[in-house]
Design a protein around this motif. Structure first.
Motif, PDB file in Angstrom:
ATOM      1  N   TYR A 125      -4.748  -7.880 -13.108  1.00 42.80           N
ATOM      2  CA  TYR A 125      -6.056  -7.422 -12.633  1.00 42.80           C
ATOM      3  C   TYR A 125      -7.120  -7.650 -13.695  1.00 42.80           C
ATOM      4  O   TYR A 125      -8.195  -8.186 -13.420  1.00 42.80           O
ATOM      5  CB  TYR A 125      -5.941  -5.950 -12.285  1.00 42.80           C
ATOM      6  CG  TYR A 125      -7.232  -5.244 -12.025  1.00 42.80           C
ATOM      7  CD1 TYR A 125      -8.027  -5.587 -10.931  1.00 42.80           C
ATOM      8  CD2 TYR A 125      -7.659  -4.220 -12.856  1.00 42.80           C
ATOM      9  CE1 TYR A 125      -9.209  -4.920 -10.685  1.00 42.80           C
ATOM     10  CE2 TYR A 125      -8.839  -3.545 -12.610  1.00 42.80           C
ATOM     11  CZ  TYR A 125      -9.611  -3.905 -11.533  1.00 42.80           C
ATOM     12  OH  TYR A 125     -10.786  -3.246 -11.294  1.00 42.80           O
ATOM     13  N   VAL A 159      -6.419  -3.897   1.777  1.00 45.18           N
ATOM     14  CA  VAL A 159      -5.213  -3.063   1.754  1.00 45.18           C
ATOM     15  C   VAL A 159      -4.995  -2.430   3.121  1.00 45.18           C
ATOM     16  O   VAL A 159      -3.879  -2.419   3.658  1.00 45.18           O
ATOM     17  CB  VAL A 159      -5.329  -1.988   0.660  1.00 45.18           C
ATOM     18  CG1 VAL A 159      -4.195  -0.991   0.783  1.00 45.18           C
ATOM     19  CG2 VAL A 159      -5.315  -2.633  -0.708  1.00 45.18           C
ATOM     20  N   ARG A 187     -10.787  -1.591  -5.124  1.00 41.89           N
ATOM     21  CA  ARG A 187     -11.761  -2.655  -4.969  1.00 41.89           C
ATOM     22  C   ARG A 187     -11.576  -3.358  -3.627  1.00 41.89           C
ATOM     23  O   ARG A 187     -12.528  -3.693  -2.952  1.00 41.89           O
ATOM     24  CB  ARG A 187     -11.603  -3.662  -6.117  1.00 41.89           C
ATOM     25  CG  ARG A 187     -12.614  -4.779  -6.062  1.00 41.89           C
ATOM     26  CD  ARG A 187     -12.366  -5.782  -7.150  1.00 41.89           C
ATOM     27  NE  ARG A 187     -10.995  -6.304  -7.099  1.00 41.89           N
ATOM     28  CZ  ARG A 187     -10.536  -7.255  -7.902  1.00 41.89           C
ATOM     29  NH1 ARG A 187     -11.318  -7.756  -8.832  1.00 41.89           N
ATOM     30  NH2 ARG A 187      -9.308  -7.680  -7.803  1.00 41.89           N
ATOM     31  N   ASP A 188     -10.312  -3.569  -3.272  1.00 44.44           N
ATOM     32  CA  ASP A 188     -10.032  -4.323  -2.055  1.00 44.44           C
ATOM     33  C   ASP A 188      -9.460  -3.443  -0.963  1.00 44.44           C
ATOM     34  O   ASP A 188      -8.589  -3.837  -0.208  1.00 44.44           O
ATOM     35  CB  ASP A 188      -9.026  -5.441  -2.365  1.00 44.44           C
ATOM     36  CG  ASP A 188      -9.722  -6.681  -2.872  1.00 44.44           C
ATOM     37  OD1 ASP A 188     -10.897  -6.860  -2.519  1.00 44.44           O
ATOM     38  OD2 ASP A 188      -9.097  -7.442  -3.620  1.00 44.44           O
ATOM     39  N   LEU A 226      -6.592  -8.937  -5.452  1.00 40.74           N
ATOM     40  CA  LEU A 226      -5.442  -8.215  -4.916  1.00 40.74           C
ATOM     41  C   LEU A 226      -4.410  -9.207  -4.388  1.00 40.74           C
ATOM     42  O   LEU A 226      -3.212  -9.070  -4.597  1.00 40.74           O
ATOM     43  CB  LEU A 226      -5.897  -7.279  -3.797  1.00 40.74           C
ATOM     44  CG  LEU A 226      -4.769  -6.489  -3.150  1.00 40.74           C
ATOM     45  CD1 LEU A 226      -4.160  -5.517  -4.130  1.00 40.74           C
ATOM     46  CD2 LEU A 226      -5.266  -5.746  -1.929  1.00 40.74           C
ATOM     47  N   PRO A 228       0.817  -1.218   0.000  1.00 42.50           N
ATOM     48  CA  PRO A 228       0.000   0.000   0.000  1.00 42.50           C
ATOM     49  C   PRO A 228       0.849   1.265   0.000  1.00 42.50           C
ATOM     50  O   PRO A 228       0.526   2.228  -0.688  1.00 42.50           O
ATOM     51  CB  PRO A 228      -0.810  -0.095   1.290  1.00 42.50           C
ATOM     52  CG  PRO A 228      -0.640  -1.456   1.796  1.00 42.50           C
ATOM     53  CD  PRO A 228       0.467  -2.132   1.078  1.00 42.50           C
ATOM     54  N   ALA A 238      -6.241   5.888  -6.442  1.00 43.22           N
ATOM     55  CA  ALA A 238      -5.430   4.667  -6.416  1.00 43.22           C
ATOM     56  C   ALA A 238      -5.871   3.769  -7.559  1.00 43.22           C
ATOM     57  O   ALA A 238      -6.911   3.965  -8.172  1.00 43.22           O
ATOM     58  CB  ALA A 238      -5.604   3.953  -5.092  1.00 43.22           C
ATOM     59  N   LYS A 239      -5.056   2.784  -7.816  1.00 48.99           N
ATOM     60  CA  LYS A 239      -5.370   1.846  -8.884  1.00 48.99           C
ATOM     61  C   LYS A 239      -6.636   1.065  -8.540  1.00 48.99           C
ATOM     62  O   LYS A 239      -6.912   0.810  -7.372  1.00 48.99           O
ATOM     63  CB  LYS A 239      -4.197   0.894  -9.067  1.00 48.99           C
ATOM     64  CG  LYS A 239      -3.018   1.580  -9.714  1.00 48.99           C
ATOM     65  CD  LYS A 239      -3.322   1.839 -11.172  1.00 48.99           C
ATOM     66  CE  LYS A 239      -2.479   2.959 -11.718  1.00 48.99           C
ATOM     67  NZ  LYS A 239      -2.891   3.334 -13.075  1.00 48.99           N
ATOM     68  N   PRO A 240      -7.378   0.667  -9.590  1.00 48.02           N
ATOM     69  CA  PRO A 240      -8.696   0.077  -9.318  1.00 48.02           C
ATOM     70  C   PRO A 240      -8.639  -1.181  -8.447  1.00 48.02           C
ATOM     71  O   PRO A 240      -9.525  -1.397  -7.628  1.00 48.02           O
ATOM     72  CB  PRO A 240      -9.245  -0.231 -10.705  1.00 48.02           C
ATOM     73  CG  PRO A 240      -8.140  -0.019 -11.659  1.00 48.02           C
ATOM     74  CD  PRO A 240      -7.154   0.865 -11.023  1.00 48.02           C
ATOM     75  N   TRP A 241      -7.594  -1.992  -8.606  1.00 46.50           N
ATOM     76  CA  TRP A 241      -7.597  -3.221  -7.808  1.00 46.50           C
ATOM     77  C   TRP A 241      -7.333  -2.916  -6.333  1.00 46.50           C
ATOM     78  O   TRP A 241      -7.660  -3.712  -5.479  1.00 46.50           O
ATOM     79  CB  TRP A 241      -6.606  -4.240  -8.338  1.00 46.50           C
ATOM     80  CG  TRP A 241      -5.198  -3.748  -8.465  1.00 46.50           C
ATOM     81  CD1 TRP A 241      -4.217  -3.897  -7.546  1.00 46.50           C
ATOM     82  CD2 TRP A 241      -4.634  -3.062  -9.567  1.00 46.50           C
ATOM     83  NE1 TRP A 241      -3.061  -3.335  -8.008  1.00 46.50           N
ATOM     84  CE2 TRP A 241      -3.273  -2.811  -9.255  1.00 46.50           C
ATOM     85  CE3 TRP A 241      -5.131  -2.626 -10.798  1.00 46.50           C
ATOM     86  CZ2 TRP A 241      -2.422  -2.149 -10.130  1.00 46.50           C
ATOM     87  CZ3 TRP A 241      -4.269  -1.970 -11.652  1.00 46.50           C
ATOM     88  CH2 TRP A 241      -2.936  -1.736 -11.329  1.00 46.50           C
ATOM     89  N   ILE A 242      -6.755  -1.758  -6.099  1.00 48.37           N
ATOM     90  CA  ILE A 242      -6.561  -1.364  -4.699  1.00 48.37           C
ATOM     91  C   ILE A 242      -7.855  -0.799  -4.159  1.00 48.37           C
ATOM     92  O   ILE A 242      -8.272  -1.097  -3.044  1.00 48.37           O
ATOM     93  CB  ILE A 242      -5.414  -0.351  -4.600  1.00 48.37           C
ATOM     94  CG1 ILE A 242      -4.109  -1.058  -4.938  1.00 48.37           C
ATOM     95  CG2 ILE A 242      -5.355   0.268  -3.218  1.00 48.37           C
ATOM     96  CD1 ILE A 242      -2.894  -0.202  -4.880  1.00 48.37           C
TER      97      ILE A 242
END
Ligand code: ATP
Ligand code: ATP
Ligand code: MG
Ligand code: MG
Lengths: 270, 296, 417, 371, 371
Positions: free
Chosen positions: A166, B16, B11-12, A172, A88, B5-9
């Protein structure tokens, strides 16, 4: 291919470097094989493995296992904690994240002698006066730095690879597990080995934390070479330090191939 | 924060956030302890004796003492010299140079040099101290192997040039870390980019300076920070080798702290020194932070 | 269960006692042997957190630190339950007492003196046995040795920070104690009546000047060697070979010069032919003692936090049981602290013991008060400054000011000439 | 000016040999284009010339000097990498200026040269951007710019225009041609675009599986391919290859019997220059554009065939008819207004003189006899 | 089957807007090709449809559902990245299998699917290699393979064939076309290759600077370009554009006056359907292939012009003559045997009906009047 391949200057420089590192070690070598070692640098008066047999006798087998335990636990905990948080930090734009991390890394400066009092009491109140506690304490002290280190490595993983995974439907977790972590193998190995060596070399924390003699690691055993009135058993010290250091060096060689994966920039054009 | 932030971040984002938890918890603990040290630095707490239980706040006394007492400024100077030469110049540059040079050398040479360098790193500090003492003492390795064969008068380097000796010893002891880190960091430099520079006519030095170093800038900044910190607090080897002496010639801050707080058991004063050291390094590292920042 | 923590070098003393105790009670004792390094730290934390073992093996300095805080259990009661208590003379018990309570029992004691190299003396034509009466005589001898042998270390008195307590105990305090009359504690660091630290005194000045003579003016000792990674490794072989003239150290050197571990030691007569010792002389000024001595030693005590005080004391008694204790004293060449052991034929017939024991008739102890270790560190640093070439005046000024800064004006006194 | 000579150059990765002994002599000032199927070794060859890849065997000479052991920076080359290899930490301008800075070119001159190149490549407005904020084609142009500002003696281009649109590709191609004319440098150029190959090259090297198939002028490579591989590789759609048996016809003239899947064979009379072929099994090669449509008998000198049109592809300017003449696709490139339609039958014709003939076994071209 | 609708889609990077409101409705099963100059926003658009780039404004709908906030994996798309984005640490096989593994496809099935795709892309023998040991084209094929094994509802291809040779490109194109036919997926495809665009597309979207210029069938994009930009962009060489003023000629018929640099203007009579143009300033568009050479008067219905040939490019099948007819290059695409030569004068002719007319100011196409 390099254009330095056959450069004699480079070869000479490397030879000098090797000499610089190797030659002082002659002290260790001579004293270790000399049962009559007195700590001076001299050709062994006698040859024998007596020092080594002393070094591996008694508790040292168990101490070796204890060292392995602390080192493995520390390195694993550090790598996992740092790895989880570094992602992160690398990917989410948190204002001032670098400054914060740097400030935290500075905490590493607090000298062990100063920090040991609070750490000790904390470990005592949580029942962690043990090798596990030692591992946690080292993990704690190292975390900010390893975090920063790993973040730098994660930063170099091309976003496009994550995008590809992705859009292929990876969660993730899978993006991390199948793309980011394998791509950061070099960084992870460095962090892992760094914490491993830190724990392997830690003396004061285990000395103070460990309640049962049987739990002492090798770093504590080393100091058995020091007697009263600053007398030193040099032969034992030299032999023990080799017995002590070589497993860790071996770990490095096991890990080494991860330091040059050659993945950088391969999968993406640009 | 998660907005761009990037979409996969996005989403989750809960996951994170959860990933940060262990680190935040651990760091919170660390901060808590740092806070403890900060508080201690304003007290006369001692490790032993009456002041171990009946301590009291003494305001900025400890900090004042720091500057009044003889030795602090000297130690600061010695530490700075030690750090600059042994860490920033020695370990850092040598570590990088070795990492770069060994990247493409044969297996045997590489393993040999690496083995020695890493062994130096892992060898316990006290042993390293004996090693270097045996190297630089009168009739030590340098005398026997270099000076005598050339008929130069032998000497005791440790007495004559103690700071030089500890600097050399620390380079020997610590360069492995920079070497390992830079080996890994170099792995993140795309080889084609370096090849492009070769085709562009850049010599190895120019490639290092214009391509590799800028790309590794974050790693270099981090490493400089780290080895600065390590050198500032580095204790066992110097202590075992020279004990801070002769006189105060190698009395780095960590030895100063040891003598002021540990040997003497004055935790309050020792904490103040630690805090001061953190502040000093924080100040010095502003330089590195700039290094870390993207210039554009 | 009982637990005991001790330095692993003392295993040969402690462990037979533990075994005897276990055999007698059937209870297992938990042993925690530790190296020297970090030992004090561990004890301090263990005691502070209440996790300390029941029985502690500590040095006299630690006894002073801990007892002042009430961390040790007074052992006076053992006089009734243990018949060997009677062999501890009051003088011995005083070394580990505070306010009349005994907090630990000495395993051994020591004395401090000047060790000299017979070989170097022969080379310089100095007659042995040698027994200097004043500092001047001592310095003269050293100069002769230096001239004759060219040694860098004609007279070594421990100095600097690297030697830690050795600088204070084997060096500075030994010089100081002979620098002036004992009256009014003029020859000490602290006035025991007023409880004040002595910031300036003729004795302090003479002591610093003595150091200055040795390390700078006359260059009788090499300052750098005081910082070497193993000072003993220079001094001990040096005494045998004649490269070192005189070295101020302690009674343990009778063994340590040859082999501290104690396996490879030549017979006493042979040792005496190579290296012998003399008491550290007084300065020779009026009222100064003829010689000085200061003692310390290791002890065993009981943690105040123990929940089995009686058992713990019983363990201490077993450790010091004459049956196992006496052989240890003799074999390790320790100076006996107990009258019964000092009177055994084996001890009496030992030439070294009989020579050295009288020294302790006039021995002193360090200042068993909080703050001592600060002053000791200050002393070490001050000698380091002398080595560094800083003038005596300046060093004394700093010494005085630092004391005031640390303890406050009213806790520091000045003794005028 | 600088020539490049490859002498039995080989390259192996471990046990795997990817270049199998290539001999090639490039004259100073030549513009050589490497073509060949993906993976045939073009980039590897380029990288060996550049000094980026060890030469497993054989020699590479530049300007008559063997350079096997000369480091890349000293070879006087500049290269466009297939994957661009831009310096990620430098702006577009810095990327292009790097090679000049290294050589201590005066700042003023650098600015000018880079500015010109950027303009020519339409990168003017991106000069201060980092590569990561560029589109694919923009990145590729930066890579080209980086190579051309340096004016070296040998240029190596590895598919430099693959990500550019037609107009830009045209322009850039002309820019490269201009550069070639003006500074007279030797250029080695890899492309998959046949138009590029045919228009730019002074000579084309056709590679296959690490072996050189033909090294000749574009005209000869196109019209007189050395073997069936080259014939089938060059041209889009490629040359039609038809197996044939040559029999003796009236007056000893050679007549080709073209076998057709499921239909009676077609007999085609051959020109006199083909007499010697009689009795051999050969492969006929016929360019799709050599095939015309038209009313029956409109071109009496042409051979005529009747085919079913499987499929018609309209590419704007042309109609590509795919026919069932042979078992594989048989292409005819006809004008956009030609009267051919999917599923219908059509009569096509072709000029007998435009037939290429290859040996059926070796695939090697059989030249016409000169009478 | 799934359609994709873009509704006033915009994209900004910081202050910089790169997509300026694009509306596009793609029917299920369509094969859409995006073309446009390098940097015009094709990749960005694709990435927005894929869900990799935030949509600054407007909506994207797939199957009638607005997906602005739908995560990429749930959009049922698969994408070939312009930069490949191969996983460098996975073998070719693993790269292709990754998406299937994610979806817990049975191992047996994965092996089969991947094996088939690898065969179709001629990657069979590389299945266990890491990307770093592949050539550029091989890497690109892995990227394609990775996308097609997943059989999604929408395919996004970003210049997927740019690094392949003609033959392989042809084959792969057919493979893609087959896939399109068989699974009927909607395909959005970016390419700079006009042949690809014209042959594959059911509809072509022409973009310029982030704006849509034309969205129509290949035939109409080619033959009836919406504006001068599209006219000039499609076709290689591109459509010739010539400024003209229309005056009234005999009987009110429109006559175009084509201005020529340094030479007297040319008058061209126009068909009746162009009557209304009289008095306007326009731009004529003429495809190079609409121009023929031939003896004077051989085609009486054609307009004739005399030009100097500046330059002749031989592309194998054709001769591209570059003439000085207008100030810019004026191309004529002539047969390979046409009698035109560099530096000579030639008479060319063209069919008046094939003239495209654009407004001189807006560049927009002016349709013919239907009588
Ligand atoms: N991160 C960014 N920041 C600013 N501008 C960007 C960024 N990424 C792309 N651009 C700009 O957006 C425009 C569109 O880029 P895009 O990649 O969509 O072009 P493209 O049509 O795919 O071009 P190409 O054919 O060259 O690949 C380009 O002009 C590019 O410079
Ligand atoms: N490191 C390597 N190890 C093994 N084989 C390799 C390696 N690098 C390249 N190859 C193989 O060598 C062959 C030649 O590769 P090269 O990159 O020269 O092809 P190319 O002609 O440039 O192809 P393309 O047109 O696809 O770029 C390929 O088949 C490739 O798989
Ligand atoms: Mg290639
Ligand atoms: Mg793009």
């Amino acid at each position: 291919m390099t254009d330095t391949r056959k450069s004699p200057t480079l070869a000479l420089a490397l030879a000098l470097v090797a000499l610089f590192w190797i030659s002082p070690l002659s002290w260790v070598a001579f004293n270790a094989v000399d049962p009559l070692a007195d700590g001076t640098l001299r050709w062994p008066q006698a040859f024998g493995l007596a020092n080594f047999s002393k070094a591996v006798a008694g508790e040292s087998g168990r101490q070796f296992l204890n060292s392995v335990y602390v080192a493995l636990l520390t390195s694993t905990l550090t790598t996992v904690f740092a790895g989880l948080a570094a992602y992160p930090l690398s990917r989410v734009r948190i204002p001032g994240r670098n400054a914060i991390l740097w400030a935290l890394v500075l905490l590493r400066m607090l000298p062990a002698t100063g920090i040991i009092v609070p750490i000790f009491f904390m470990a005592q109140s949580t029942g962690l006066l043990s090798l596990t506690g030692v591992a946690l304490a080292i993990t704690m002290i190292n975390l900010p730095f390893t975090l920063l280190l790993l973040k730098n490595f994660f930063d170099t993983v091309p976003l496009e690879l994550e995008e590809a995974a992705y859009s292929e439907g990876a969660s993730l977790f899978r993006i991390l597990w199948n793309v980011v972590l394998p791509m950061s193998r070099a960084g992870l190995s460095v962090v892992w080995f760094f914490s491993f060596i830190n724990a392997w070399n830690e003396f004061l924390l285990p000395l103070i934390f460990v309640r049962k003699t049987a739990d002492f690691p090798m770093s504590v055993g080393l100091f058995n070479s020091f007697g009263e009135h600053s007398s030193v058993d040099y032969g034992f010290l030299a032999a023990y330090s080799l017995v002590y250091a070589l497993p860790a060096v071996a770990v490095y060689f096991l890990l080494r191939r991860n330091l040059s994966t050659g993945f950088a920039g391969v999968g993406v054009k640009g | 924060m998660f907005d761009d932030a990037k979409p996969w971040i996005q989403r989750d984002w809960k996951l994170v956030a959860a990933m940060l938890i262990p680190a935040i918890a651990v760091i919170a603990l660390l901060l808590y302890m740092a806070g403890w040290i900060l508080v201690m630095s304003f007290t006369d707490l001692a490790l032993f004796g009456r002041k171990a239980t009946e301590w009291s706040f003494v305001g900025f006394d400890n900090y004042e003492r720091l500057f009044k007492r003889r030795g602090f400024l000297n130690s600061l100077w010695v530490t700075t010299v030690f750090t600059v030469f042994s860490a920033i110049i020695g370990q850092n540059i040598l570590g990088f140079a070795m990492a770069a040079a060994l990247r493409n050398t044969g297996r045997f040479t590489k393993s040999f040099v690496e083995g020695a360098v890493i062994l130096g790193w892992i060898l316990p500090d006290v042993v390293a101290a004996y090693v270097w003492s045996a190297t630089f003492t009168e009739n030590g390795l340098v005398d026997l192997a270099i000076l005598q064969p050339f008929g130069i008068e032998t000497r005791n380097f440790i007495n004559d040039h103690p700071l030089f000796v500890v600097i050399v010893a620390n380079v020997w002891k610590g360069a492995a870390w920079s070497y390992i880190l830079y080996s890994a960091a170099l792995d993140t430099v795309p080889s084609e980019v370096v090849e492009a520079a070769r085709v562009d006519g850049a010599t190895p030095l120019q490639r290092a300076w214009h391509i590799t170093l800028p790309i590794l800038r974050p790693h270099i900044a981090t490493n400089c920070l780290f080895i600065t910190i390590s050198s500032f607090v580095y204790f066992p080897l110097i202590y075992a080798l020279t004990g801070g002496g002769p006189g105060r010639k190698t009395q780095v801050l960590s030895i100063f702290v040891y003598q002021e707080s540990f040997a003497v058991g004055k935790l309050g004063y020792g904490s103040a020194i630690s805090v001061a050291m953190v502040l000093i390094v924080a100040f010095l590292s502003i330089f590195y932070v700039r290094l870390l920042k993207d210039p554009r | 269960d009982l637990s005991i923590m001790y330095r692993s070098q003392f295993a040969s003393l402690i462990e037979p006692g533990i075994e005897a105790y276990e055999a007698a009670t059937g209870e297992a004792v938990e042993r925690i042997p530790l190296p020297n390094e970090g030992y004090d730290n561990r004890i301090a934390l263990d005691v502070a957190s209440g996790t300390a073992p029941d029985v502690l093996h500590i040095d006299t300095g630690m006894v002073q630190r801990l007892s002042a805080n009430g961390d040790l259990l007074p052992l006076n009661g053992m006089a009734e339950t243990w018949d060997q208590w009677q062999f501890y003379p009051q003088r011995t018990l005083d070394a580990t007492s505070l306010d009349g309570k005994v907090y630990a029992l000495l395993t051994d004691t020591d004395a401090r003196m000047l060790w000299y190299s017979v070989k170097a003396f022969e080379a310089a034509g100095i007659e042995t046995p040698w027994k200097p009466q004043t500092w001047d005589e001592l310095l003269d001898t050293a100069r002769k040795v230096k001239e004759a042998t060219g040694t860098e270390n004609a007279l070594v008195v421990p100095a600097g920070t690297k030697n830690e307590e050795a600088t204070t105990m084997q060096g500075f305090y030994m010089v100081l104690l002979g620098a002036d009359t004992p009256e009014g504690d003029r020859n000490r660091l602290r006035n025991r009546d007023t409880g004040q630290w002595i910031g300036k005194s003729p004795a302090l000045r003479r002591t610093f000047e003595f150091y200055e003579t040795i390390y700078t003016t006359d260059a009788l000792a090499e300052p750098g060697d005081q910082y070497s990674s193993d000072v003993g490794a220079i001094m001990r072989p040096g005494l045998i070979s004649g490269e070192v003239g005189i070295w101020a150290s302690g009674s343990w050197e009778n063994n340590c010069i040859w082999d501290c571990g104690g396996t490879d030691i030549p017979p006493q007569a042979e040792r005496d032919k190579a290296v012998y010792w003399a008491p550290f002389p007084g300065s020779g000024v009026a009222g100064a003692p003829a010689y000085s001595n200061i003692s310390a030693g290791w002890t065993v005590g009981v943690s105040a936090a123990t929940d089995q005080p009686e058992e713990a004391k019983a363990l201490v008694a077993k450790i010091f049981d004459r049956e196992t204790f006496e052989p240890w004293v003799i074999e390790n060449g320790r100076m006996a602290v107990r009258t019964d052991i000092a009177e055994t034929p084996a001890y009496q017939s030992d030439k070294f013991f009989s020579d050295v024991t009288p020294l302790n008739d006039q021995t002193t102890k360090r200042d068993a008060v909080p703050g001592y270790y600060f002053v000791s560190a200050l002393v070490q640093q001050s000698t380091a400054d002398i080595l560094d070439g800083i003038s005596v005046d300046e060093v004394m000024e700093t010494y005085h000011e630092t004391l005031i800064d640390e303890f406050g004006e009213d806790q520091v006194m000045v003794i005028e000439d | 000016m600088t020539g490049v000579v490859l002498n039995d150059v080989r390259k192996s990765y471990g046990d795997l040999q990817v270049i199998h002994g290539i001999d090639l002599s490039i004259d100073p000032g030549d513009f050589i284009v490497f073509v060949g199927p993906s993976g045939c070794g073009k980039s590897t060859l380029l990288r060996m010339i550049a000094g980026l890849e060890r030469i497993s065997d054989g020699t590479v000479s530049i300007s008559g000097r063997v350079v096997n052991d000369v480091p890349a920076p000293d070879r006087g080359i500049s290269m466009v990498f297939q994957s661009y290899a831009l310096y990620p930490h430098m702006t577009v301008g810095d990327n292009m200026a790097f090679g000049l800075r290294i050589r201590r070119t005066p700042a003023e001159r650098i600015r000018e040269t880079v500015g010109q190149a950027a303009e020519a490549l339409q990168l003017g407005q991106y000069i201060d951007r980092l590569p990561k904020a560029l589109s694919g084609g923009q990145r590729q142009r930066v890579a080209i710019g980086r190579a051309i500002v340096r004016e070296p003696e040998v240029f190596l281009f590895d598919e430099p225009l693959s990500n550019l649109d037609a107009a830009l590709r045209n322009q850039t191609r002309m820019e490269i041609a201009r550069l070639h004319r003006e500074i007279g440098a030797t250029m080695i150029y890899v492309t998959h675009d046949q138009i590029e190959a045919l228009t730019l090259a002074t000579k084309i090297a056709v590679l296959k599986d690490g072996e050189l198939q033909q090294f000749d002028t574009p005209d000869r490579v196109y019209n007189q391919p050395a073997n069936t591989f080259v014939a089938g590789f060059m041209g889009a759609p490629p040359m039609n290859l038809v197996a044939a048996e040559i029999i003796a016809g009236d007056g000893g003239a050679a007549v080709a019997v073209l076998e057709r899947a499921g239909q009676p064979p077609v007999h085609v009379g051959l020109p006199a220059s083909r007499k010697r072929l009689v009795g051999r099994r050969v492969v006929f090669g016929l360019r799709p554009e050599a095939i015309c449509s038209g009313p029956v008998g409109s071109r009496p000198d042409h051979a005529e065939i009747d085919v079913d049109i499987d499929y018609v592809e309209v590419t704007g300017a042309d109609r590509i008819a795919v026919t069932n003449f042979t078992s594989g696709p048989f292409y005819a490139r006809l004008p956009a207004d030609a009267d051919v339609h999917e599923g219908r039958r059509a009569r096509l014709n072709f000029d007998r003189d435009k037939i290429n003939v290859f040996d059926a076994d070796t695939g090697a071209r059989i030249a016409e006899e000169t009478p």
